[in-house]
Scaffold this active site. Sequence first.
Site, short mmCIF file in Angstrom:
data_model
loop_
_atom_site.label_atom_id
_atom_site.label_comp_id
_atom_site.label_asym_id
_atom_site.label_seq_id
_atom_site.Cartn_x
_atom_site.Cartn_y
_atom_site.Cartn_z
CB SER A 188 -0.83 0.08 1.23
OG SER A 188 -2.09 -0.69 0.81
CB VAL A 195 -0.17 -5.81 4.04
CG1 VAL A 195 -1.63 -5.47 4.71
CG2 VAL A 195 -0.46 -6.20 2.44
CE1 TYR A 224 -4.58 1.17 4.44
CE2 TYR A 224 -3.15 -0.01 5.87
CZ TYR A 224 -3.40 0.38 4.58
OH TYR A 224 -2.88 0.26 3.63
CE1 TYR A 274 -4.33 -0.95 -4.97
CE2 TYR A 274 -4.74 -3.32 -4.89
CZ TYR A 274 -4.56 -2.22 -4.31
OH TYR A 274 -4.75 -2.07 -2.79
CE LYS A 276 -3.77 0.79 -1.04
NZ LYS A 276 -4.56 0.12 0.13
N1 GLN Z 1 -1.88 -5.36 -2.32
C1 GLN Z 1 -2.59 -5.04 -0.86
C2 GLN Z 1 -4.10 -5.27 -1.09
O1 GLN Z 1 -4.80 -4.84 -2.01
C3 GLN Z 1 -2.27 -3.84 -0.33
C4 GLN Z 1 -3.09 -3.69 0.93
C5 GLN Z 1 -2.03 -3.14 2.13
O2 GLN Z 1 -1.08 -2.99 2.08
N2 GLN Z 1 -2.84 -2.43 3.12
O3 GLN Z 1 -4.75 -6.06 -0.37
#
Ligand code: GLN
Length: 305
Positions: free
Chosen positions: A61, A259, A241, A189, A64
């Site tokens: 993430s 993650v 989050y 993505y 992002k």
């Molecule tokens: N590729 C992961 C997903 O879409 C990214 C989520 C994350 O890092 N929180 O679930």
Amino acid sequence: MKKIINQAVEKGKKFTMLGKVADYIPELGNVDPDLVGICITDMEGNQYCGGDYNKYFTIQSISKVVSLILALEDNCKDYVFKHVGVSPTAESFNSITQLETKNEHKPMNPFINSGAIVTLSMVNGIDYEQKFNRIKRMMEKMINRDGVEINSSVYQSERLTGNRNRALAYYMQSTKVFNEDVEKILDVYFRICSFKVNCIDISNMAATLSNGGVSVYTGERIISKETVKIINVIMSSCGLYEGSGKFALDVGVPSKSGVGGGIVSIVPGKLGIGVFGPSLDLNGNSIAGIKMLEYVNNKLELSIY
Ligand code: GLN
């Protein structure tokens, strides 16, 4: 600084057993949960590293942030935030429920999965390949090296199992939040989430933002000042989050987690910090990473609040 880094790593190591590596993407479940690394870059480009700082992990993430940077550079701010909100969320990063109830279906913020997928739709490109390449290029400029690679087993693993993200994207297509080739945008993505980075890379990425969008190595302006300001704001409120509020209290600098176990931390005008520890808390944030940042930020009094 060396001493603080070593102590931070020791501190981080004590917490890895309290969490769990992400295994909803099966390939991530194979990562050693006890890895712990940190790298700090100052505004002159000096680096201080410790632990498993050169071990590679997938950016997940944290990508992002790069999508949002390009969406903001390609469009005006009002356009971007007409399509994605700026509100923190108490739900998990892959929540579906909020799409149904809030804000005319638009995702709560650009750092949860639904929001990031919409953000991607606002990155310019004549086709999906060009979108991907522009994000990769921006990432490479921020981390100060070319040739960023994809971890193909993690990419394939997420592509095969990422049905939650498919559900989010198809749902948003049905409510006209965007109009995209869903499989193609998800492929971008999944690929950008699978970029292989280490603590040095994400510390460089943070340093670029801490330095107001200018490379600490070349002096080149990579990101506009206005965009950096917006990124810092959204990282502060939404970067971890539902853990963002507690993180602001304990650490107190704009940050973004993934993650894969990485966290980028922006100490404006001073430092760019990258930490890594794949053992995650219930919110999907690195347990050791947060503890290391808490330690370093207390020692060096870095909180912006
Ligand atoms: N590729 C992961 C997903 O879409 C990214 C989520 C994350 O890092 N929180 O679930």
